[in-house]
Design a protein around this motif. Structure first.
Motif, PDB file in Angstrom:
ATOM      1  N   ALA A 150       3.905   1.400  -5.672  1.00  0.00           N
ATOM      2  CA  ALA A 150       3.437   1.937  -4.392  1.00  0.00           C
ATOM      3  C   ALA A 150       3.955   3.360  -4.195  1.00  0.00           C
ATOM      4  N   PRO A 151       3.166   4.215  -3.521  1.00  0.00           N
ATOM      5  CA  PRO A 151       3.657   5.565  -3.214  1.00  0.00           C
ATOM      6  C   PRO A 151       4.664   5.526  -2.071  1.00  0.00           C
ATOM      7  N   LEU A 152       5.474   6.559  -2.003  1.00  0.00           N
ATOM      8  CA  LEU A 152       6.449   6.697  -0.922  1.00  0.00           C
ATOM      9  C   LEU A 152       6.063   7.892  -0.069  1.00  0.00           C
ATOM     10  N   ALA A 153       5.963   7.674   1.235  1.00  0.00           N
ATOM     11  CA  ALA A 153       5.772   8.795   2.166  1.00  0.00           C
ATOM     12  C   ALA A 153       7.083   9.012   2.884  1.00  0.00           C
ATOM     13  N   SER A 154       7.668  10.204   2.746  1.00  0.00           N
ATOM     14  CA  SER A 154       8.876  10.415   3.538  1.00  0.00           C
ATOM     15  C   SER A 154       8.604  11.481   4.587  1.00  0.00           C
ATOM     16  N   THR A 155       8.970  11.170   5.807  1.00  0.00           N
ATOM     17  CA  THR A 155       8.701  12.077   6.913  1.00  0.00           C
ATOM     18  C   THR A 155       9.979  12.814   7.268  1.00  0.00           C
ATOM     19  N   TYR A 156       9.813  14.021   7.741  1.00  0.00           N
ATOM     20  CA  TYR A 156      10.969  14.805   8.172  1.00  0.00           C
ATOM     21  C   TYR A 156      10.939  14.877   9.692  1.00  0.00           C
ATOM     22  N   THR A 157      11.807  14.097  10.315  1.00  0.00           N
ATOM     23  CA  THR A 157      11.875  14.078  11.767  1.00  0.00           C
ATOM     24  C   THR A 157      13.342  14.238  12.183  1.00  0.00           C
ATOM     25  N   ALA A 158      13.560  14.560  13.446  1.00  0.00           N
ATOM     26  CA  ALA A 158      14.924  14.623  13.965  1.00  0.00           C
ATOM     27  C   ALA A 158      14.897  14.196  15.417  1.00  0.00           C
ATOM     28  N   ALA A 159      16.009  13.630  15.869  1.00  0.00           N
ATOM     29  CA  ALA A 159      16.085  13.144  17.247  1.00  0.00           C
ATOM     30  C   ALA A 159      15.836  14.283  18.237  1.00  0.00           C
ATOM     31  N   GLU A 160      16.252  15.500  17.870  1.00  0.00           N
ATOM     32  CA  GLU A 160      16.124  16.629  18.792  1.00  0.00           C
ATOM     33  C   GLU A 160      14.682  17.107  18.926  1.00  0.00           C
ATOM     34  N   THR A 161      13.869  16.881  17.892  1.00  0.00           N
ATOM     35  CA  THR A 161      12.593  17.586  17.816  1.00  0.00           C
ATOM     36  C   THR A 161      11.383  16.702  17.571  1.00  0.00           C
ATOM     37  N   GLY A 162      11.573  15.461  17.158  1.00  0.00           N
ATOM     38  CA  GLY A 162      10.434  14.675  16.699  1.00  0.00           C
ATOM     39  C   GLY A 162      10.024  15.127  15.314  1.00  0.00           C
ATOM     40  N   GLU A 171      14.170  11.381  -6.765  1.00  0.00           N
ATOM     41  CA  GLU A 171      13.749  10.387  -7.759  1.00  0.00           C
ATOM     42  C   GLU A 171      13.260   9.083  -7.132  1.00  0.00           C
ATOM     43  N   LEU A 172      13.411   8.936  -5.816  1.00  0.00           N
ATOM     44  CA  LEU A 172      13.084   7.653  -5.199  1.00  0.00           C
ATOM     45  C   LEU A 172      11.590   7.326  -5.283  1.00  0.00           C
ATOM     46  N   ALA A 173      10.744   8.349  -5.113  1.00  0.00           N
ATOM     47  CA  ALA A 173       9.300   8.111  -5.151  1.00  0.00           C
ATOM     48  C   ALA A 173       8.896   7.554  -6.517  1.00  0.00           C
ATOM     49  N   GLY A 174       9.483   8.089  -7.592  1.00  0.00           N
ATOM     50  CA  GLY A 174       9.166   7.624  -8.942  1.00  0.00           C
ATOM     51  C   GLY A 174       9.600   6.177  -9.160  1.00  0.00           C
ATOM     52  N   LEU A 175      10.793   5.855  -8.662  1.00  0.00           N
ATOM     53  CA  LEU A 175      11.302   4.488  -8.815  1.00  0.00           C
ATOM     54  C   LEU A 175      10.440   3.495  -8.026  1.00  0.00           C
ATOM     55  N   CYS A 176       9.965   3.926  -6.860  1.00  0.00           N
ATOM     56  CA  CYS A 176       9.126   3.066  -6.016  1.00  0.00           C
ATOM     57  C   CYS A 176       7.803   2.769  -6.726  1.00  0.00           C
ATOM     58  N   ARG A 177       7.237   3.780  -7.376  1.00  0.00           N
ATOM     59  CA  ARG A 177       6.012   3.562  -8.148  1.00  0.00           C
ATOM     60  C   ARG A 177       6.261   2.645  -9.327  1.00  0.00           C
ATOM     61  N   GLU A 178       7.402   2.871  -9.994  1.00  0.00           N
ATOM     62  CA  GLU A 178       7.709   2.107 -11.207  1.00  0.00           C
ATOM     63  C   GLU A 178       7.942   0.628 -10.882  1.00  0.00           C
ATOM     64  N   VAL A 179       8.755   0.369  -9.855  1.00  0.00           N
ATOM     65  CA  VAL A 179       9.152  -1.010  -9.561  1.00  0.00           C
ATOM     66  C   VAL A 179       8.132  -1.719  -8.686  1.00  0.00           C
ATOM     67  N   TRP A 180       7.539  -0.993  -7.737  1.00  0.00           N
ATOM     68  CA  TRP A 180       6.689  -1.645  -6.728  1.00  0.00           C
ATOM     69  C   TRP A 180       5.229  -1.220  -6.843  1.00  0.00           C
ATOM     70  N   ILE A 220       0.846  -1.203   0.000  1.00  0.00           N
ATOM     71  CA  ILE A 220       0.000   0.000   0.000  1.00  0.00           C
ATOM     72  C   ILE A 220       0.882   1.254   0.000  1.00  0.00           C
ATOM     73  N   GLU A 221       1.952   1.218   0.798  1.00  0.00           N
ATOM     74  CA  GLU A 221       2.768   2.423   0.910  1.00  0.00           C
ATOM     75  C   GLU A 221       4.142   2.083   1.494  1.00  0.00           C
ATOM     76  N   ALA A 222       5.174   2.724   0.959  1.00  0.00           N
ATOM     77  CA  ALA A 222       6.500   2.683   1.576  1.00  0.00           C
ATOM     78  C   ALA A 222       6.669   3.967   2.378  1.00  0.00           C
ATOM     79  N   ILE A 223       7.341   3.850   3.517  1.00  0.00           N
ATOM     80  CA  ILE A 223       7.525   5.004   4.400  1.00  0.00           C
ATOM     81  C   ILE A 223       9.021   5.175   4.642  1.00  0.00           C
ATOM     82  N   GLY A 224       9.559   6.327   4.240  1.00  0.00           N
ATOM     83  CA  GLY A 224      10.993   6.582   4.395  1.00  0.00           C
ATOM     84  C   GLY A 224      11.256   7.378   5.656  1.00  0.00           C
ATOM     85  N   VAL A 225      12.150   6.896   6.500  1.00  0.00           N
ATOM     86  CA  VAL A 225      12.476   7.600   7.744  1.00  0.00           C
ATOM     87  C   VAL A 225      13.995   7.692   7.921  1.00  0.00           C
TER      88      VAL A 225
END
Ligand SMILES: [Zn+2]
Length: 472
Positions: A277-289, A266-275, A254-259
């Motif tokens: 599936a959409p890619l959700a990438s979140t922006y987090t940091a140890a200092e802030t969540g 270009e990764l989201a496009g490759l993920c759709r092409e090969v798998w 259903i979805e790949a999640i990048g953390v």
């Protein structure tokens, strides 16, 4: 999204459910966030201001370092109350507060940590940044700050319309693993774990330690058939390359999640092409969540402005306009254990413009190129994000892993792990694309290696400068 009914605290009272304490508190915050995501910038700044002031007053009352800085900026309680500041003046004073660097956080250490927390903020834990280049940064964090982080994790599930009954596979580091060998190390859990499972019934989850050969990881994915896969973008790239190179049919996802790392564009496009599936990438940091989440509709990142005040500044310290890339300055609003006011986290981001098709008015980032310390140094000494013809490298099917090392001010080296050596045409293609993308000022070479190692926490620096940043 069709969320399931929350767990109910009382037998026989199923719907509408009456959640018990931690779930009820998480849902109460989530409900407020559902409102604030549609506020204008001005409305949000107004409702957020008392929280920012609570943080500042707490910092100023306990720590001489912050008392002096806040007084100099006219943001201490006495000066603020006398002036009865309107929002524009408040913002002006906020912008005059000096930016706090990572080096300052490292050298000041305990001078930034409070000794007393208000009631209910819980005990103090510690987050340590990965620090793959240089010393790590140690941040004291309260239990209540973790609680807020969890509420925002729930928000991401809601934004992405996740099917909580699905199978959730994480390929990350499992600290419980003792023996590192060729075998896979997989743990199975009955639910998704906190915070989702605290509130709702969920499907099962799996934690697969990343320290196994990539083939073994892919075989495990094919066996488990997860609905969601959460991993490092660089590891997802390896999985996609192996599957494409060897014609492995990956099970429906259903979805790949990048953390944990910045996702190459270009990764989201490759993920759709090969798998497929959409890619959700979140922006987090140890200092802030959590700092930014991608909405499903617009695909860009919305700042989590209720959790932190996030500014993107140009080299003169002024806010970047849409389309501009600048330094990320963040003020986590709920961590009273170690208040960080206008902390320069060391990342770059590109500011976007609204409106977003999802209808939410939270500020937008168009791109998060990653860590500012991993910038390409031009022969002039100027720095810029390392665009080096990523798409060209992605297209070459025999490349399994790549890393780009800037070895001097006018040379970069592509380190490649390959299934078979590149053809003459492929070499020319990679070198020409890189030379063009780098602006013609760099010599480009290719080096074949057997393996490219990850840092101990599993992260991977796709671009690195091998010569010293500070002395050059
Ligand atoms: Zn949106």
């Amino acid at each position: 999204m069709n969320l399931p009914t929350p767990h109910s605290a009382f037998p026989g009272a199923v719907w509408p459910a009456i959640p018990q304490a931690p779930a009820a508190a998480l849902l109460a915050v989530l409900g407020q966030l559902a409102e604030s995501q549609f506020m204008t910038d001005e409305q949000l700044a107004m409702v957020r201001r008392p929280q920012a002031e609570a943080l500042m007053d707490h910092a100023g009352a306990q720590l001489p370092f912050w008392r002096d800085r806040l007084r100099a900026a006219g943001l201490d309680p006495e000066t603020r109350n006398q002036a009865a500041l309107a929002m524009p003046e408040w913002n002006e004073r906020w912008a005059s507060l000096p930016v706090l660097s990572r080096a300052e956080v490292q050298s000041l250490g305990d001078q930034l940590r409070v000794t007393h927390l208000p009631n209910g903020h819980g005990v103090v834990g510690e987050s340590v940044t990965s620090g793959s280049s240089g010393r790590p940064v140690r941040i004291a964090r309260s239990t209540l700050d973790y609680f807020y982080w969890q509420a925002f994790q729930l928000r991401e599930h809601v934004w992405r319309s996740r099917d909580l009954s699905g199978k959730f596979l994480s390929i990350l580091r499992d600290d419980r693993r003792e023996l590192i060998d060729e075998n896979i190390h997989l743990r199975t859990m009955a639910d998704w774990g906190p915070p989702a499972s605290v509130v709702w019934p969920t499907g099962p989850s799996f934690l697969l330690d990343y320290r196994s050969p990539i083939r073994a990881l892919v075989a495990t994915i094919c066996e488990l058939k997860p609905d969601y896969l959460c991993t490092f973008p660089s590891l997802l790239l390896e999985i996609l390359r192996l599957a494409r190179g060897e014609g492995i049919i990956l099970p429906p996802l259903i979805e790949a999640i990048g953390v944990g790392e910045a996702s190459p564009p270009e990764l989201a496009g490759l993920c759709r092409e090969v798998w497929g599936a959409p890619l959700a990438s979140t922006y987090t940091a140890a200092e802030t969540g959590a700092m930014a989440y991608q909405c499903l509709e617009g695909g860009r990142w919305h700042l989590q402005s209720e959790k932190s005040i996030i500014e993107v500044l140009d080299s003169n310290g002024h806010p970047c306009a849409p389309g501009e890339t600048g330094r990320v300055i963040v003020t986590p609003l709920h961590n009273l254990a170690m208040p960080l006011l206008r902390y320069e986290i060391g990342d770059l981001a590109t500011v976007g413009a609204g409106p977003c098709p999802c209808g939410r008015s939270l500020p937008i980032l168009d791109a998060i190129p990653g860590r500012a310390r991993d910038l390409l140094m031009l022969p002039s000494g100027d720095l810029r994000p390392p665009y080096y013809g990523h798409a060209a490298v992605m297209k070459v099917r025999s490349i399994r892993q790549h890393q780009v090392i800037q070895t001097s001010r006018n040379h970069v080296c592509f380190r490649l792990v390959v299934a078979k050596p590149l053809t003459r045409e492929e070499v020319d293609h990679v070198i020409k694309s890189a030379t063009d993308a780098l602006g013609g000022a760099f010599g480009v070479s290719i080096e074949y290696v057997d393996e490219i190692f990850r840092s101990p926490n599993g992260k991977f620096a796709e671009f690195e400068r091998s010569f010293d940043f500070s002395n050059d």
